[in-house]
Design an enzyme around this catalytic site. Structure first.
Site, PDB file in Angstrom:
ATOM      1  N   HIS A   1       0.382   1.437  -8.439  1.00 38.02           N
ATOM      2  CA  HIS A   1      -0.490   1.590  -9.617  1.00 38.02           C
ATOM      3  C   HIS A   1      -1.940   1.224  -9.279  1.00 38.02           C
ATOM      4  O   HIS A   1      -2.724   0.900 -10.173  1.00 38.02           O
ATOM      5  CB  HIS A   1      -0.001   0.727 -10.786  1.00 38.02           C
ATOM      6  CG  HIS A   1       1.460   0.863 -11.062  1.00 38.02           C
ATOM      7  ND1 HIS A   1       1.987   1.867 -11.837  1.00 38.02           N
ATOM      8  CD2 HIS A   1       2.525   0.118 -10.639  1.00 38.02           C
ATOM      9  CE1 HIS A   1       3.300   1.740 -11.899  1.00 38.02           C
ATOM     10  NE2 HIS A   1       3.651   0.693 -11.172  1.00 38.02           N
TER      11      HIS A   1
ATOM     12  N   SER B   1     -27.042   8.562   2.512  1.00 36.83           N
ATOM     13  CA  SER B   1     -27.713   8.889   1.259  1.00 36.83           C
ATOM     14  C   SER B   1     -29.185   9.121   1.538  1.00 36.83           C
ATOM     15  O   SER B   1     -29.793   8.416   2.346  1.00 36.83           O
ATOM     16  CB  SER B   1     -27.549   7.747   0.250  1.00 36.83           C
ATOM     17  OG  SER B   1     -28.438   7.885  -0.846  1.00 36.83           O
TER      18      SER B   1
END
Length: 478
Positions: free
Chosen positions: A154, A284
């Site tokens: 999960h 970036s």
């Protein structure tokens, strides 16, 4: 490459030249000519009046020149039919063969049979790509078989596993995909010489009603084109369910690539694993410090595209009317090649990433240590009972201490102090809490499972496809 019109990024940025060439116009139309030659040769062998000069001219002009393409384009502009345009263009090059090119055939004789050949070649290339990634992941799994790391269910911390065991999950998905590719290759058949609606009526007329010669013609052409079997019956086309099955198999490979790529992106976020980075690579344009998982992200994006194309195959198979309809043609010109190109690109990226994964054991250990006290509570509880404690009382104490330690982590941003709390509790005075924090106590049989998987699953694949692990592996374009 033109800078003035849209170019497909699968060709210009992502897929290999080998896969692009396989689906090129030159390959396709070269196969058409080889199919027409195989048909004419077989018709001659069975007694039709096919001149030797026609066959010789055809054999001498199997490969298309740029002028051939220009001539075919000129014909298609007038005829509005690509197959007939190439019949006329080849007839100009082979005048002796002009009267017999395409004799008795329908367009799908060349289009469908050629696409089956291209599909087979594409699956063979992708099989090689799969084997290379399986090999790389197998090596990585062995190398890190014993390295404990935090497991997740999960996306929440769960019982520890090992870095190598986790990689076997990625690898096993690809091994299952390899089985599917092998199955599709084994089941792929030739359309053969079936005629306009699949009844072979025209060929029966050519051979004066002799059905045995029609069967023999089908067998001869099939064998010349390298197939062991043809589909027993067809309409005008081979069953479009075949395309759906192939696209489904390619979608399966995409699913495996996407799952692994997503896992790698999560692990790079946690700074546990990192995909290879170029020395001058920029993460970036604004944030110079960034090291983004751009290859895994690209693999996920391409995989998602290939997965979406499976629905095209399903819809096309479902909407073929009676003996065939033509709304499949434009769709298949896109879906079949582009699915192969996208998965080719995915596996090139995957091989590059799997072969250069960077592991940070100290970060992995620190992340595991931050959660391990919670993982150790069951062992601590059992040890407390063995030391003479009451199981229900100890359980409640562990629950309360775990809750309070969790608050310290979540509300105060401090380190997990559960062990310190338990050490201060007299009920656990007889328990060796330090020993309870050895992560190898909690990884079960993960190292053994990893080595067994490599030995029993990966090693036979390496042996069976030894040749696939040598030679040109294909390079990333960007």
């Amino acid at each position: 490459m033109s800078h003035d019109r849209y170019e497909n990024p699968l060709l210009t940025r992502y897929a290999s030249d080998a896969m692009a060439e396989l689906w090129s116009a030159r390959t396709k139309h070269g196969l058409w000519r080889r199919l027409w030659l195989a048909l004419a040769e077989s018709q001659q062998e069975l007694g039709l009046d096919i001149p030797d000069a026609a066959l010789e001219q055809m054999r001498g002009a199997l490969d298309l020149s740029d002028n051939d393409f220009a001539l075919a384009a000129k014909y298609e502009k007038d005829l509005r039919h690509d197959v007939m345009a190439h019949v006329h263009a080849w007839g100009d090059v082979c005048p002796a063969a002009r009267p017999i090119i395409h004799l008795g055939a329908t367009s799908c004789f060349v289009t469908d049979n050629a696409e089956l050949i291209q599909t087979r070649r594409a699956l063979e290339l992708l099989r090689t790509r799969l084997v290379r990634v399986i090999d790389a992941l197998g090596s990585f799994s062995e190398q890190w078989a014993d390295e404990p790391c935090l497991g997740f269910t999960h996306l929440q911390p769960a019982q520890p596993t090992t870095v190598g065991k986790r990689a076997t999950l990625w690898c096993q998905d690809l091994c299952l995909d390899l089985e599917e590719v092998e199955h599709r290759l084994a089941r792929l058949k030739f359309r053969g010489v079936k005629g306009t609606t699949g009844t072979q009526a025209t060929f029966l007329q050519l051979f004066g009603g002799d059905g045995s010669k029609v069967d023999r013609l089908d067998e001869l052409v099939r064998a010349k084109m390298g197939f062991d079997a043809s589909y027993a019956v067809t309409g005008q086309t081979y069953p479009r369910k075949v395309d759906a099955m192939v696209l489904g198999t390619l979608s399966g490979v995409g699913q495996s690539c996407h799952k692994a790529g997503t896992d790698l992106r999560i692990l790079q976020h946690r700074k546990e694993l990192e995909e290879p980075q170029g020395d001058k690579q920029i993460g970036s344009s604004a944030m110079a410090y960034k090291r983004n998982p751009m290859r895994a992200e690209r693999m996920c994006g391409l995989a998602r595209f290939a997965m979406s194309l499976a629905a095209n195959g399903d819809d096309t198979a479902a909407t073929q009317w009676l003996e065939r309809t033509l709304d499949d043609s434009a769709n298949r010109r896109l879906s079949l090649p582009q699915s192969c190109l996208a998965i080719d690109a995915c596996l090139l990226i995957y091989a590059n990433v799997a072969g250069g994964l960077i592991v940070y054991p100290k970060v992995i250990a620190a992340n595991l240590a931050s959660e391990l006290p919670f993982m150790a509570t069951e062992a601590v509880l059992m040890a407390g009972v063995e030391a003479g404690g009451d199981r229900q009382d100890l359980h409640e104490r562990v629950r309360v201490h775990s809750r309070d330690a969790g608050k310290v982590v979540k509300e105060q941003g401090e380190a997990n102090d559960l062990i310190a709390r338990l050490q201060a509790d007299d009920a656990f005075a007889g328990v060796d809490l330090t020993a309870a924090l050895d992560p190898k106590k909690y990884i079960g049989r993960a190292p053994e499972q990893t080595r067994r998987f490599v030995e029993q699953v990966v090693a036979p694949i390496r042996e069976r496809y030894r040749d696939a692990l040598t030679g040109d592996a294909g390079e990333l374009k960007v």
